[in-house]
Design a protein around this motif. Structure first.
Motif, PDB file in Angstrom:
ATOM      1  N   ILE A 196       4.384 -18.028 -58.952  1.00 24.86           N
ATOM      2  CA  ILE A 196       4.051 -18.195 -58.150  1.00 24.86           C
ATOM      3  C   ILE A 196       4.833 -20.286 -57.548  1.00 24.86           C
ATOM      4  O   ILE A 196       4.976 -20.384 -58.490  1.00 24.86           O
ATOM      5  CB  ILE A 196       3.175 -19.405 -58.061  1.00 24.86           C
ATOM      6  N   VAL A 197       5.394 -20.136 -56.019  1.00 21.95           N
ATOM      7  CA  VAL A 197       6.292 -21.192 -56.565  1.00 21.95           C
ATOM      8  C   VAL A 197       6.029 -21.618 -54.998  1.00 21.95           C
ATOM      9  O   VAL A 197       5.727 -21.268 -54.153  1.00 21.95           O
ATOM     10  CB  VAL A 197       7.786 -20.361 -55.461  1.00 21.95           C
ATOM     11  N   ILE A 198       5.200 -22.872 -55.331  1.00 19.54           N
ATOM     12  CA  ILE A 198       4.663 -23.735 -54.654  1.00 19.54           C
ATOM     13  C   ILE A 198       5.166 -25.397 -54.302  1.00 19.54           C
ATOM     14  O   ILE A 198       5.979 -25.322 -54.931  1.00 19.54           O
ATOM     15  CB  ILE A 198       3.378 -23.876 -55.210  1.00 19.54           C
ATOM     16  N   GLY A 199       5.350 -25.506 -53.310  1.00 17.22           N
ATOM     17  CA  GLY A 199       5.521 -26.216 -51.998  1.00 17.22           C
ATOM     18  C   GLY A 199       4.970 -28.489 -53.056  1.00 17.22           C
ATOM     19  O   GLY A 199       3.247 -27.898 -53.226  1.00 17.22           O
ATOM     20  N   LEU A 200       6.191 -29.365 -53.287  1.00 16.57           N
ATOM     21  CA  LEU A 200       5.601 -30.674 -54.274  1.00 16.57           C
ATOM     22  C   LEU A 200       5.787 -30.615 -52.447  1.00 16.57           C
ATOM     23  O   LEU A 200       6.806 -31.132 -52.678  1.00 16.57           O
ATOM     24  CB  LEU A 200       6.008 -30.571 -54.675  1.00 16.57           C
ATOM     25  N   GLY A 229       2.890 -38.185 -54.958  1.00 12.64           N
ATOM     26  CA  GLY A 229       1.390 -39.176 -54.257  1.00 12.64           C
ATOM     27  C   GLY A 229       0.418 -38.332 -54.542  1.00 12.64           C
ATOM     28  O   GLY A 229       0.697 -37.195 -54.909  1.00 12.64           O
ATOM     29  N   THR A 230      -0.483 -38.602 -53.777  1.00  7.15           N
ATOM     30  CA  THR A 230      -2.323 -37.656 -54.114  1.00  7.15           C
ATOM     31  C   THR A 230      -2.059 -36.706 -53.464  1.00  7.15           C
ATOM     32  O   THR A 230      -2.264 -35.970 -54.492  1.00  7.15           O
ATOM     33  CB  THR A 230      -2.471 -38.360 -52.721  1.00  7.15           C
ATOM     34  N   ARG A 231      -1.275 -36.018 -52.483  1.00 12.06           N
ATOM     35  CA  ARG A 231      -1.099 -34.609 -52.108  1.00 12.06           C
ATOM     36  C   ARG A 231      -0.454 -34.276 -53.662  1.00 12.06           C
ATOM     37  O   ARG A 231      -0.779 -32.629 -53.858  1.00 12.06           O
ATOM     38  CB  ARG A 231      -0.129 -34.410 -50.979  1.00 12.06           C
ATOM     39  N   CYS A 232       0.621 -34.257 -54.283  1.00 11.55           N
ATOM     40  CA  CYS A 232       1.249 -34.176 -55.835  1.00 11.55           C
ATOM     41  C   CYS A 232      -0.259 -33.585 -56.745  1.00 11.55           C
ATOM     42  O   CYS A 232       0.392 -32.157 -56.839  1.00 11.55           O
ATOM     43  CB  CYS A 232       2.174 -34.012 -55.838  1.00 11.55           C
ATOM     44  N   LYS A 233      -1.116 -33.991 -56.086  1.00 10.95           N
ATOM     45  CA  LYS A 233      -1.771 -34.399 -57.586  1.00 10.95           C
ATOM     46  C   LYS A 233      -2.912 -33.247 -57.541  1.00 10.95           C
ATOM     47  O   LYS A 233      -3.397 -32.404 -58.284  1.00 10.95           O
ATOM     48  CB  LYS A 233      -3.058 -35.558 -57.440  1.00 10.95           C
ATOM     49  N   SER A 234      -2.681 -33.131 -55.880  1.00 15.51           N
ATOM     50  CA  SER A 234      -3.897 -32.524 -54.963  1.00 15.51           C
ATOM     51  C   SER A 234      -3.208 -30.864 -55.677  1.00 15.51           C
ATOM     52  O   SER A 234      -3.505 -29.822 -55.972  1.00 15.51           O
ATOM     53  CB  SER A 234      -3.653 -31.863 -53.878  1.00 15.51           C
ATOM     54  N   VAL A 235      -1.853 -30.109 -55.270  1.00  9.13           N
ATOM     55  CA  VAL A 235      -1.049 -29.121 -55.529  1.00  9.13           C
ATOM     56  C   VAL A 235      -0.847 -28.869 -57.302  1.00  9.13           C
ATOM     57  O   VAL A 235      -1.743 -28.053 -57.477  1.00  9.13           O
ATOM     58  CB  VAL A 235      -0.329 -29.764 -54.793  1.00  9.13           C
ATOM     59  N   ARG A 236      -0.496 -29.497 -57.808  1.00  6.80           N
ATOM     60  CA  ARG A 236      -0.650 -29.657 -59.143  1.00  6.80           C
ATOM     61  C   ARG A 236      -2.051 -28.659 -59.866  1.00  6.80           C
ATOM     62  O   ARG A 236      -1.871 -28.201 -60.601  1.00  6.80           O
ATOM     63  CB  ARG A 236      -0.486 -30.931 -60.080  1.00  6.80           C
ATOM     64  N   ARG A 237      -3.035 -29.624 -59.601  1.00  3.20           N
ATOM     65  CA  ARG A 237      -4.245 -29.221 -59.857  1.00  3.20           C
ATOM     66  C   ARG A 237      -5.029 -27.831 -59.650  1.00  3.20           C
ATOM     67  O   ARG A 237      -5.779 -27.318 -59.974  1.00  3.20           O
ATOM     68  CB  ARG A 237      -5.668 -30.504 -58.756  1.00  3.20           C
TER      69      ARG A 237
END
Length: 144
Positions: A57-61, A70-78
């Motif tokens: 799975i390749v997910i955009g950061l 930032g916050t959005r990256c933390k959400s993606v990683r979670r």
């Protein structure tokens, strides 16, 4: 070539694309969910991965302009961590998604999609671009 699923995670949509064994990227869908209901998005992704038998799975950061997470990256990683806990077969790769929404909008407009219809397709096309860039990086030896 290994197959991959590309993702662009938003607050109410999950843009999804996938590659075939030749490395050709295909649009799949713009999956909608209620704001904050990432569980629904995770379950959908896991069902899709299992049905396609694609576990890479390749997910955009969404890095900030200063290249800081930032916050959005933390959400993606979670989101990725939670998916991996639900299905340990999944292997996540993170790819910079800077400017993919702008490029997706330009591609959609260039292909004749009306402005009013762009919202329903933009995250899917962004996931396509994220996956396309990632696969280009593999081909060029920039991704291991």
């Amino acid at each position: 070539m290994e197959k991959y699923i590309g993702l662009d995670l938003g607050t109410t949509t999950l843009g999804i694309s996938f590659s075939d064994s030749l490395g050709i990227v295909h649009n799949k869908e713009n999956f909608s969910f209620e704001r904050g209901n990432y569980k629904k998005a995770r379950e959908h992704l896991i069902e899709l991965a299992e049905s396609l038998e694609i576990y890479n799975i390749v997910i955009g950061l969404p890095l900030q302009l200063d290249r800081i997470e930032g916050t959005r990256c933390k959400s993606v990683r979670r989101f990725a961590d939670d998916c991996s806990k639900m299905n340990p077969k999944l292997k996540f790769y993170f790819s910079d998604e800077s400017f993919t929404t702008i490029e997706a909008r330009e591609r959609l407009l260039a292909s004749g999609v009306k402005e009013k219809d762009i919202k329903s397709k933009i995250d899917m096309v962004s996931s396509f671009i994220i996956l396309e860039d990632f696969l280009r990086g593999i081909k060029n030896g920039n991704v291991k």
